[in-house]
Write a protein that holds these residues in place. Structure first.
Motif, short mmCIF file in Angstrom:
data_model
loop_
_atom_site.label_atom_id
_atom_site.label_comp_id
_atom_site.label_asym_id
_atom_site.label_seq_id
_atom_site.Cartn_x
_atom_site.Cartn_y
_atom_site.Cartn_z
N LEU A 176 -10.80 -6.19 40.05
CA LEU A 176 -10.87 -6.70 38.68
C LEU A 176 -11.09 -5.57 37.68
N LEU A 177 -11.92 -4.60 38.03
CA LEU A 177 -12.10 -3.42 37.17
C LEU A 177 -10.77 -2.70 36.98
N GLY A 178 -10.01 -2.60 38.05
CA GLY A 178 -8.69 -1.96 37.99
C GLY A 178 -7.69 -2.72 37.13
N LYS A 179 -7.94 -4.00 36.90
CA LYS A 179 -7.06 -4.83 36.06
C LYS A 179 -7.58 -4.92 34.63
N GLY A 180 -8.61 -4.13 34.30
CA GLY A 180 -9.09 -4.07 32.93
C GLY A 180 -10.28 -4.94 32.59
N TYR A 181 -10.88 -5.55 33.57
CA TYR A 181 -12.10 -6.33 33.33
C TYR A 181 -13.29 -5.38 33.22
N SER A 182 -14.23 -5.71 32.37
CA SER A 182 -15.43 -4.88 32.26
C SER A 182 -16.37 -5.16 33.43
N ARG A 183 -17.26 -4.23 33.69
CA ARG A 183 -18.24 -4.41 34.76
C ARG A 183 -19.10 -5.65 34.48
N LYS A 184 -19.47 -5.85 33.21
CA LYS A 184 -20.28 -7.01 32.83
C LYS A 184 -19.54 -8.32 33.14
N THR A 185 -18.24 -8.35 32.81
CA THR A 185 -17.45 -9.55 33.09
C THR A 185 -17.36 -9.78 34.60
N CYS A 186 -17.16 -8.73 35.37
CA CYS A 186 -17.10 -8.86 36.83
C CYS A 186 -18.40 -9.46 37.37
N GLU A 187 -19.52 -9.00 36.83
CA GLU A 187 -20.82 -9.53 37.27
C GLU A 187 -20.97 -11.00 36.88
N ARG A 188 -20.53 -11.34 35.67
CA ARG A 188 -20.63 -12.74 35.23
C ARG A 188 -19.72 -13.64 36.06
N ILE A 189 -18.52 -13.14 36.39
CA ILE A 189 -17.63 -13.93 37.25
C ILE A 189 -18.32 -14.21 38.57
N HIS A 190 -18.87 -13.17 39.17
CA HIS A 190 -19.54 -13.35 40.46
C HIS A 190 -20.71 -14.32 40.36
#
Length: 190
Positions: free
Chosen positions: A145-159
């Motif tokens: 997801l980071l590689g697709k342009g998502y922020s680290r914060k968004t990745c954490e919220r998704i999880h």
């Protein structure tokens, strides 16, 4: 909060979600049928809840919990069917209309949103392990997801907000029949 949610829905709704598909008519019909089954079962079993249900609006199903309260929140539901094993790539994470991008937009507007991924059929190994909190899968999907342009914060919220639900199709059908039979006396034609 209600005003923020109303504005969010108005800006995210892009019209009909019925788009051409290379999967073929039978596969598409099955997908729509399963989506309808899940949505109908959620609505039929929600009579006592303080929620509003919007099928085919922002997502396959948008649920507004406590809509008349300052604590209003969203549940974004994506329904998928897979015989091969659903993978992250099946969620089209690069699209602005992706399940995760829609949640990211809600969060950026200060709206509390949770994600429910409903999977009929097979769930791929990596997504299955991700849903169970496996560190390796969480790290792998986070990196993708980071590689697709998502922020680290968004990745954490998704999880933190993603719930993967793997319903039993026949069980949902039976449950829906029972709920409807309590409301409307009916029986199958001979």
């Amino acid at each position: 909060m209600v005003q923020r949610i109303t504005e969010f829905i108005a800006t995210r709704h892009v019209g009909s979600k019925f788009e051409s598909s290379s999967r073929g008519a039978a596969s598409a019909w099955r997908g729509f049928s399963l989506q309808t089954l899940y949505i109908a079962s959620r609505i039929a079993n929600a009579a006592e809840t303080d929620s509003e249900y919007y099928p085919e609006s922002v997502e396959d199903l948008l649920v507004i919990n406590h809509p008349d309260s300052d604590d209003a929140s969203l549940e974004l539901v994506q329904v998928k069917s897979s015989t091969q094993g659903l993978a992250l790539s099946d969620l089209d994470v690069t699209s602005s209309q992706c399940f995760f991008r829609i949640a990211e937009d809600a969060w950026s507007r200060g709206i509390d949103a949770t994600l429910t991924l409903v999977v009929f059929g097979r769930l791929g190994d990596e997504l299955g392990r991700y849903g169970m909190g496996d560190d390796g899968a969480v790290s792998s999907i986070g990196a993708k997801l980071l590689g697709k342009g998502y922020s680290r914060k968004t990745c954490e919220r998704i999880h933190d907000s993603l719930r993967i639900f793997h319903p039993d199709e026949e069980g949902l059908k039976d449950e829906l029949r029972q709920t409807i039979s309590k409301i409307v006396p009916a029986m199958a034609a001979p």
